[in-house]
Motif scaffolding. Structure first.
Motif, short mmCIF file in Angstrom:
data_model
loop_
_atom_site.label_atom_id
_atom_site.label_comp_id
_atom_site.label_asym_id
_atom_site.label_seq_id
_atom_site.Cartn_x
_atom_site.Cartn_y
_atom_site.Cartn_z
N ALA A 78 -9.43 -3.30 12.04
CA ALA A 78 -10.56 -4.12 12.49
C ALA A 78 -10.10 -5.38 13.21
N MET A 79 -8.85 -5.78 13.01
CA MET A 79 -8.31 -6.95 13.70
C MET A 79 -7.51 -6.56 14.94
N GLY A 80 -7.34 -5.28 15.16
CA GLY A 80 -6.49 -4.83 16.26
C GLY A 80 -5.01 -5.01 15.97
N ALA A 81 -4.65 -5.05 14.68
CA ALA A 81 -3.25 -5.28 14.30
C ALA A 81 -2.52 -3.96 14.09
N ARG A 82 -1.25 -3.97 14.45
CA ARG A 82 -0.41 -2.80 14.22
C ARG A 82 0.21 -2.92 12.83
N PRO A 83 0.06 -1.91 11.96
CA PRO A 83 0.59 -2.01 10.60
C PRO A 83 2.12 -2.14 10.59
N PHE A 84 2.63 -3.06 9.76
CA PHE A 84 4.08 -3.20 9.54
C PHE A 84 4.48 -2.77 8.13
N ALA A 85 3.95 -3.53 7.16
CA ALA A 85 4.48 -3.41 5.80
C ALA A 85 3.38 -3.69 4.78
N PHE A 86 3.60 -3.22 3.55
CA PHE A 86 2.64 -3.54 2.48
C PHE A 86 3.35 -3.77 1.17
N THR A 87 2.65 -4.48 0.28
CA THR A 87 3.14 -4.64 -1.09
C THR A 87 2.13 -4.01 -2.04
N LEU A 88 2.61 -3.66 -3.23
CA LEU A 88 1.78 -2.97 -4.22
C LEU A 88 1.95 -3.63 -5.57
N ALA A 89 0.89 -4.20 -6.10
CA ALA A 89 0.91 -4.69 -7.48
C ALA A 89 0.09 -3.72 -8.31
N LEU A 90 0.74 -3.11 -9.28
CA LEU A 90 0.15 -2.00 -10.02
C LEU A 90 0.09 -2.33 -11.50
N THR A 91 -1.11 -2.24 -12.08
CA THR A 91 -1.26 -2.39 -13.53
C THR A 91 -1.64 -1.03 -14.09
N LEU A 92 -0.91 -0.59 -15.10
CA LEU A 92 -1.14 0.74 -15.67
C LEU A 92 -1.26 0.66 -17.18
N PRO A 93 -2.17 1.47 -17.76
CA PRO A 93 -2.26 1.49 -19.22
C PRO A 93 -1.04 2.17 -19.85
N ALA A 94 -0.42 3.10 -19.10
CA ALA A 94 0.75 3.81 -19.61
C ALA A 94 1.54 4.34 -18.43
N ALA A 95 2.83 4.58 -18.64
CA ALA A 95 3.65 5.13 -17.56
C ALA A 95 3.57 6.65 -17.60
N ASP A 96 2.43 7.18 -17.18
CA ASP A 96 2.20 8.62 -17.15
C ASP A 96 2.87 9.17 -15.89
N GLU A 97 3.95 9.91 -16.08
CA GLU A 97 4.75 10.31 -14.91
C GLU A 97 4.06 11.35 -14.03
N THR A 98 3.18 12.15 -14.61
CA THR A 98 2.42 13.09 -13.78
C THR A 98 1.52 12.30 -12.84
#
Ligand code: ADP
Ligand code: MG
Length: 319
Positions: A78-98
């Motif tokens: 929507a800004m006409g920007a070309r994607p470079f990079a992203f960050t991910l902050a993830l909160t999980l109730p458990a480390a379910d590997e599936t």
């Protein structure tokens, strides 16, 4: 967690995306390092998705990841920007590997498809699953598409078709084996929206204003009108509808007021309309004129008889 935090990051969150020459340092240190390019502005946006609020907690992790990243990419588009990079902050109730493996695959596929690289994040345990993604993109200084540039006489256009994601809402918890092709299409539109990144970039220097449609056309076009201090008249008969939606008795209402489509709505001065349409054609993205900007404030719909009716930013709240 059975799997250690760092092992988890290493296994599921490294090597996501094609890499970017501007990433001087990715995952593994206290910060990522990103080379700022001269003459370019960094476009940054963040979104939080909470299980049970923004997606059903039991939804397929692959689709959740796809949707989470695509929704963020839509803001860059929507800004006409070309994607470079992203960050991910993830909160999980458990480390379910599936779950993690499917989530990681969804993220990887979406990142690859749109050329954006995961450069860092945070992983914590919490009661609910919360996905927080921040995207960064680049745009030549001063060339970003803002909400504030619409002027009387500009055409109002939308990409793709509208209302599909709203029509998918009653299907979200349905048994997928019981769905017909049209219903599956609608669900795909909800879980795998198409952020119009290439179109956004192509509309730099052509569109006078742009926004992505996350809350519904009337609401989001309303933001352009407010930021630009103008009004608009649209013709509901011109709203682009998919074959799957077209027959439905609430199709036009969904197209006007349904959220989650992540199409672009933009305004284009008359002398640049042909250029906008040529750019869209080259990308094979439908781009439809649905109305025009005027000096009278507010959003109105032109009926078949030519009469103008005010359109509230939201329709009846059915949900
Ligand atoms: P710090 O304690 O210094 O904040 P962390 O131990 O949280 O660093 O994270 C170690 C490295 O792993 C950092 O580079 C961080 O950006 C990265 N990281 C942590 N979680 C994720 C994730 N979910 N996705 C991508 N990178 C992550
Ligand atoms: Mg640190």
């Amino acid at each position: 967690m059975t799997i250690g935090e760092f092992e988890l990051i290493d296994r599921y969150f490294t090597g996501i995306g094609p890499g970017d020459e501007a990433v001087a340092l990715g995952i593994g240190d206290d910060c990522a390092l990103f080379d700022c390019r001269p003459g370019e502005q960094l476009a940054i946006s963040v979104d939080t998705l909470v299980a049970g609020v923004h997606f059903p907690a039991a939804a397929d992790a692959y689709r959740i990841a796809q949707r989470a990243l695509r929704v963020n990419l839509s803001d860059l588009a929507a800004m006409g920007a070309r994607p470079f990079a992203f960050t991910l902050a993830l909160t999980l109730p458990a480390a379910d590997e599936t779950w993690l493996a499917a989530f990681s695959r969804g993220l990887r596929d979406a990142a690859q498809a749109f050329g954006i690289t995961l450069i860092g994040g945070n992983t914590t345990r919490g009661r609910d699953c919360v996905i927080n993604i921040q995207v960064m993109g680049g745009v030549p200084a001063g060339a970003a598409l803002l909400r504030s540039g619409a002027r009387p006489g500009d055409a109002v256009l939308v990409s793709g078709c509208l209302g599909d994601a709203r029509a998918a809402l009653p299907l979200l918890e349905a048994d997928s084996a019981a769905l017909d092709a049209g219903q599956r299409y609608l669900l795909d539109r909800y879980f795998q929206p198409e952020p119009r990144v290439a179109l956004g970039v192509a509309l730099r220097g052509i569109a006078s204003a742009a926004i992505d449609i996350s809350d519904g056309l009337a609401a989001d076009l309303g933001h352009i009108l407010a930021a630009s201090d103008v009004g608009a008249v649209i013709d509901p008969a011109l709203l682009p509808l998919s074959p799957a939606l077209r027959g439905g008795d609430r199709a036009r209402e969904f197209a006007l007021h349904g959220g989650d489509d992540y199409e672009l709505c933009c305004t284009v001065p008359p002398d640049r309309l042909a250029a906008a349409q040529a750019a869209a054609r080259q990308l094979a993205v439908p781009l439809t004129v649905i109305g025009a900007i005027g000096a009278d404030r507010g959003l109105r719909a032109r009926g078949a008889d030519g009469a103008l009716t005010p359109l509230p930013p939201h329709g009846y709240r059915h949900f």
